[in-house]
Write a protein that holds these residues in place. Sequence first.
Motif, short mmCIF file in Angstrom:
data_model
loop_
_atom_site.label_atom_id
_atom_site.label_comp_id
_atom_site.label_asym_id
_atom_site.label_seq_id
_atom_site.Cartn_x
_atom_site.Cartn_y
_atom_site.Cartn_z
N PRO A 101 6.58 1.01 3.53
CA PRO A 101 7.41 -0.16 3.82
C PRO A 101 6.83 -1.06 4.91
O PRO A 101 7.25 -2.21 5.05
CB PRO A 101 8.74 0.45 4.25
N ASN A 102 5.86 -0.57 5.66
CA ASN A 102 5.24 -1.37 6.72
C ASN A 102 4.07 -2.21 6.21
O ASN A 102 3.49 -2.98 6.97
CB ASN A 102 4.75 -0.46 7.85
N ASN A 103 3.71 -2.04 4.93
CA ASN A 103 2.59 -2.77 4.35
C ASN A 103 2.96 -3.30 2.97
O ASN A 103 2.39 -2.89 1.96
CB ASN A 103 1.35 -1.87 4.27
N VAL A 104 3.89 -4.22 2.94
CA VAL A 104 4.38 -4.78 1.69
C VAL A 104 3.40 -5.84 1.18
O VAL A 104 3.04 -6.76 1.91
CB VAL A 104 5.79 -5.39 1.87
N GLU A 105 2.95 -5.68 -0.08
CA GLU A 105 2.03 -6.63 -0.71
C GLU A 105 2.42 -6.82 -2.16
O GLU A 105 2.87 -5.88 -2.82
CB GLU A 105 0.60 -6.10 -0.66
N ASP A 161 -5.50 4.51 4.30
CA ASP A 161 -5.84 3.29 5.03
C ASP A 161 -5.25 2.10 4.27
O ASP A 161 -5.70 1.80 3.15
CB ASP A 161 -7.36 3.16 5.13
N PRO A 162 -4.25 1.41 4.84
CA PRO A 162 -3.62 0.30 4.14
C PRO A 162 -4.58 -0.86 3.87
O PRO A 162 -4.32 -1.67 2.99
CB PRO A 162 -2.48 -0.12 5.05
N ASN A 163 -5.67 -0.93 4.60
CA ASN A 163 -6.65 -2.00 4.38
C ASN A 163 -7.52 -1.74 3.14
O ASN A 163 -8.19 -2.64 2.66
CB ASN A 163 -7.55 -2.17 5.60
N LYS A 164 -7.51 -0.50 2.65
CA LYS A 164 -8.30 -0.15 1.48
C LYS A 164 -7.44 0.17 0.26
O LYS A 164 -7.94 0.18 -0.85
CB LYS A 164 -9.19 1.06 1.78
N CYS A 165 -6.17 0.45 0.46
CA CYS A 165 -5.29 0.84 -0.65
C CYS A 165 -4.85 -0.38 -1.45
O CYS A 165 -4.28 -1.32 -0.91
CB CYS A 165 -4.06 1.58 -0.13
N SER A 223 0.85 -1.19 0.00
CA SER A 223 0.00 0.00 0.00
C SER A 223 0.89 1.24 0.00
O SER A 223 2.09 1.16 0.17
CB SER A 223 -0.94 -0.01 1.21
N LEU A 224 0.27 2.37 -0.18
CA LEU A 224 0.98 3.63 -0.23
C LEU A 224 0.80 4.37 1.08
O LEU A 224 -0.03 4.00 1.91
CB LEU A 224 0.44 4.47 -1.39
N MET A 225 1.58 5.41 1.27
CA MET A 225 1.47 6.25 2.46
C MET A 225 1.68 7.70 2.04
O MET A 225 2.21 7.97 0.96
CB MET A 225 2.50 5.86 3.51
N ILE A 226 1.26 8.62 2.87
CA ILE A 226 1.45 10.04 2.61
C ILE A 226 2.43 10.57 3.65
O ILE A 226 2.26 10.34 4.84
CB ILE A 226 0.11 10.80 2.66
N THR A 227 3.46 11.27 3.18
CA THR A 227 4.50 11.78 4.09
C THR A 227 4.14 13.16 4.63
O THR A 227 3.16 13.79 4.20
CB THR A 227 5.86 11.88 3.36
N ASP A 228 4.96 13.63 5.55
CA ASP A 228 4.77 14.95 6.16
C ASP A 228 4.92 16.09 5.15
O ASP A 228 4.62 17.24 5.49
CB ASP A 228 5.76 15.15 7.30
N ASP A 229 5.36 15.80 3.95
CA ASP A 229 5.47 16.83 2.92
C ASP A 229 4.10 17.22 2.35
O ASP A 229 3.99 18.19 1.60
CB ASP A 229 6.36 16.36 1.77
#
Length: 82
Positions: A63-67, A34-38, A2-8
Amino acid sequence: MSLMITDDCINCDACVSECPNKAISQGDSIYVIDPNKCTECVGHFDTPQCREVCPVDCIPNDPNNVESKDQLMQKYQKLTGK
């Protein structure tokens, strides 16, 4: 993965309406995914649409949600019932 959004993140709202899984929402200070929906748009598009519209390029892989692509496709099928 899944993806994530950084502080930028500048809270421009561009990514929210682009997410076909409604995985993006407003967090405490920035948007969150939400990694469960991405599904990285697997099943919907060839590329993650949030990344396509993000003006500050702040949406890396989480990196915490590798799929794998197969796992993302299974998640897509579960979320959409297809």
